[in-house]
Design a protein around this motif. Structure first.
Motif, short mmCIF file in Angstrom:
data_model
loop_
_atom_site.label_atom_id
_atom_site.label_comp_id
_atom_site.label_asym_id
_atom_site.label_seq_id
_atom_site.Cartn_x
_atom_site.Cartn_y
_atom_site.Cartn_z
N ASP A 272 -4.77 7.86 2.27
CA ASP A 272 -5.01 7.94 1.74
C ASP A 272 -6.51 9.02 1.60
OD1 ASP A 272 -5.92 8.02 -1.80
OD2 ASP A 272 -8.18 8.02 -1.11
N TYR B 269 -10.54 7.99 0.46
CA TYR B 269 -10.79 6.52 0.96
C TYR B 269 -9.99 6.33 2.59
CZ TYR B 269 -12.39 6.23 -3.76
OH TYR B 269 -13.35 6.42 -4.81
N GLY C 203 -5.31 2.06 4.98
CA GLY C 203 -5.37 0.87 3.87
C GLY C 203 -4.05 0.35 3.69
N THR D 231 -1.21 -1.06 1.06
CA THR D 231 -0.72 -0.64 -0.31
C THR D 231 0.70 -1.48 -0.60
OG1 THR D 231 0.36 0.58 -2.30
CG2 THR D 231 0.96 0.83 0.09
N TRP E 120 -7.15 2.90 -5.93
CA TRP E 120 -8.99 2.86 -5.84
C TRP E 120 -10.06 2.57 -6.54
CZ3 TRP E 120 -9.31 2.27 0.52
CH2 TRP E 120 -7.33 1.96 1.05
N ASP E 121 -9.39 3.68 -6.99
CA ASP E 121 -11.34 3.64 -7.80
C ASP E 121 -10.26 3.54 -9.85
OD1 ASP E 121 -9.50 6.11 -8.68
OD2 ASP E 121 -11.17 7.46 -8.04
N THR F 287 -13.04 -0.17 -7.61
CA THR F 287 -13.55 0.34 -6.67
C THR F 287 -13.58 -0.83 -5.61
OG1 THR F 287 -13.46 2.72 -6.95
CG2 THR F 287 -14.26 2.24 -4.78
N TRP G 99 -11.07 -2.71 -4.83
CA TRP G 99 -10.19 -2.85 -4.22
C TRP G 99 -9.89 -2.21 -2.91
CZ3 TRP G 99 -5.26 -3.16 -6.19
CH2 TRP G 99 -5.35 -2.69 -7.03
N ARG G 100 -11.10 -1.79 -2.71
CA ARG G 100 -11.53 -1.49 -0.89
C ARG G 100 -11.05 -2.74 -0.18
NH1 ARG G 100 -14.12 3.47 1.35
NH2 ARG G 100 -15.35 3.48 -0.58
N ARG H 165 -7.42 -4.07 0.08
CA ARG H 165 -6.37 -2.83 1.06
C ARG H 165 -7.05 -3.01 2.60
NH1 ARG H 165 -2.85 -0.83 -2.71
NH2 ARG H 165 -3.88 0.29 -4.70
#
Length: 440
Positions: free
Chosen positions: A354, A357, A360, A362, A369-370, A430, A433-434, A437
């Protein structure tokens, strides 16, 4: 690009605005022009530059154009959703030596490969039509869930990205809901205009519009994508608009194409109900469209070309792609580090890059992410969440990978947040998600 349109902004190739250099023309509309742009340093290096003529016009034109520009900037600055085009920056041209450009607003946007109307011109009934419609509907759901109405959904405002995914764009007619209504400019594209907006309620704030107007537009768009024809009879826009008015007044029946499969016929009929109150809701529409499109929610369209960090598999399979070509199936270098093979309802978690970011994992290529999701919501982001929890982090009690954020998924998120030291609130934002991932 045509320069005959009254509001189109003609920008010479090589013109610089901020760190960006104008390249090839992409599209022109009544309220601005879009060009390719590039910069040598920084990310992203390639973007679409949308010029809105908010500088040298008559006072009345300027007031109108600035309102349209402010609508789009406000929405794009506030909403970050996987199916909505992303805005990187806004600029203002300061160039008195070029009065035709001086004062123009420039939106720096994600650059698409094509628009849906261009695809339909080349392939009136694309093979990927159902998958396209699922992603378009998901974009509408994201927009409506955030409290906004698009106001001008049509093929020209649906963009197709390099990876085959869909983004909704052109939000200068968009409006934020205030209760059940929003207030939009008194402009629309006739073939996609709901019948109640043919005689709109207009006051000093504009036209009163509901999300159901977007549902009508989606019904017209779906009929066009699946059959290559408009749902209303007539060889001209004016004739079709008259037919819409007769239908809304009950003097003409809705006659959809005989080529529509039964499931799609019922969906489109429910979108094209004559009154706003009779139309299907956005959430119900999303579930039906995803189910009818086949397989799991928000099917991923084939990519136009492989990413730099992928390599051909030993046994490459051919898949039909969005723009009528074919591409090879690819596998990732470090695929062996991911969890065991997922069931058909899940994609195997795989690494990706990404721009903002970094690296990561998926499980659906949403790039989410956000974008916040929580219990009671649905969509492909929820499905990706379910697949990452189960097949990357080994939390099996997550429920079916059905894209519905139910109690089991909520409990799984709480478990994951506790395990990773995050606040266990069950909301996937976010930070969550971080962590999701990241490799376990």
């Amino acid at each position: 690009m045509t320069e005959r349109q009254s509001y189109a902004v003609a920008v010479p190739k090589g013109y610089r605005v901020g760190a960006w250099e104008v390249r090839e023309p992409i599209a022109a509309g009544a309220f601005g022009s879009v060009y390719g742009g590039r910069q040598r340093d920084g990310q992203p290096s390639v973007a679409a530059l949308k010029f809105l003529p908010t500088g040298t016009r008559t006072p009345r034109q300027l007031s109108h154009l600035r309102d349209l520009a402010e609508r789009e900037v406000e929405l794009l600055a506030r909403l970050r959703a996987p199916r909505l085009i992303r805005m990187y920056d806004t600029l203002t041209v300061d160039d008195p030596d070029h009065p035709e450009l001086d004062g123009a607003t420039v939106l720096v946007l994600e650059k698409a490969e094509a628009s849906l109307d261009r695809l339909l011109a080349a392939e009136p009934r694309p093979q990927s039509g159902p998958a396209l419609l699922a992603q378009i509907c998901e974009g509408l759901h994201q927009l409506h869930h955030a409290g906004w109405v698009h106001g001008d959904l049509k093929p020209a405002n649906v963009l197709l990205m390099k990876d085959g995914s869909v983004r909704l764009a052109d939000f200068n007619m968009a409006a934020e809901l205030e209760g059940t209504h929003a207030y939009a400019p008194a402009f629309s594209t006739p073939d996609y205009t709901a019948p109640e907006l043919l005689w709109p309620e207009i006051d000093e704030r504009g036209t009163r519009i509901r999300p159901s107007a977007d549902i009508w537009a989606f019904g017209v768009l779906a009929h066009t994508v699946l059959t290559g024809t408009f749902p209303m009879p007539g060889g001209t826009t004016e004739a079709r608009t008259d037919a819409t008015a007769r239908y809304a007044r009950g003097t003409e029946e809705l006659r959809l194409s005989a080529e529509l499969p039964d499931a799609w016929r019922e969906i489109i009929r429910d979108c094209l109900a004559p009154t706003h109150a009779e139309r299907v809701t956005t959430q119900a529409l999303l579930r039906r469209v995803e189910e009818t499109a086949g397989a799991s929610p928000s099917p991923r369209l084939p990519r136009l070309r492989p990413r730099r960090w992928r390599r051909p598999a030993l046994a490459a399979a051919l898949a039909a792609v969005l723009l009528g070509t074919a591409t090879a199936a690819y596998t990732l270098r470090d695929q062996e580090t991911t969890a065991a093979s997922a069931p058909p309802s899940c994609e195997r978690p795989t690494p990706y890059e990404d721009a903002r970011y970094g690296r990561g994992y998926t499980a659906g290529w949403n790039g989410t992410w956000d974008f916040t999701v929580q219990q009671g919501e649905g969509g492909s982001q929820v499905r990706e969440l379910q697949c990452l929890l189960r097949h990357l982090h080994g939390i099996s009690e997550v429920g079916e990978a059905d894209g519905i954020f139910g109690p089991k998924t909520h409990e799984a998120v709480l478990t994951f947040q506790q395990r990773t030291g995050l606040t266990p609130d069950g909301v996937v934002d976010t930070r969550t998600w971080r962590a999701l991932r990241s490799a376990p």
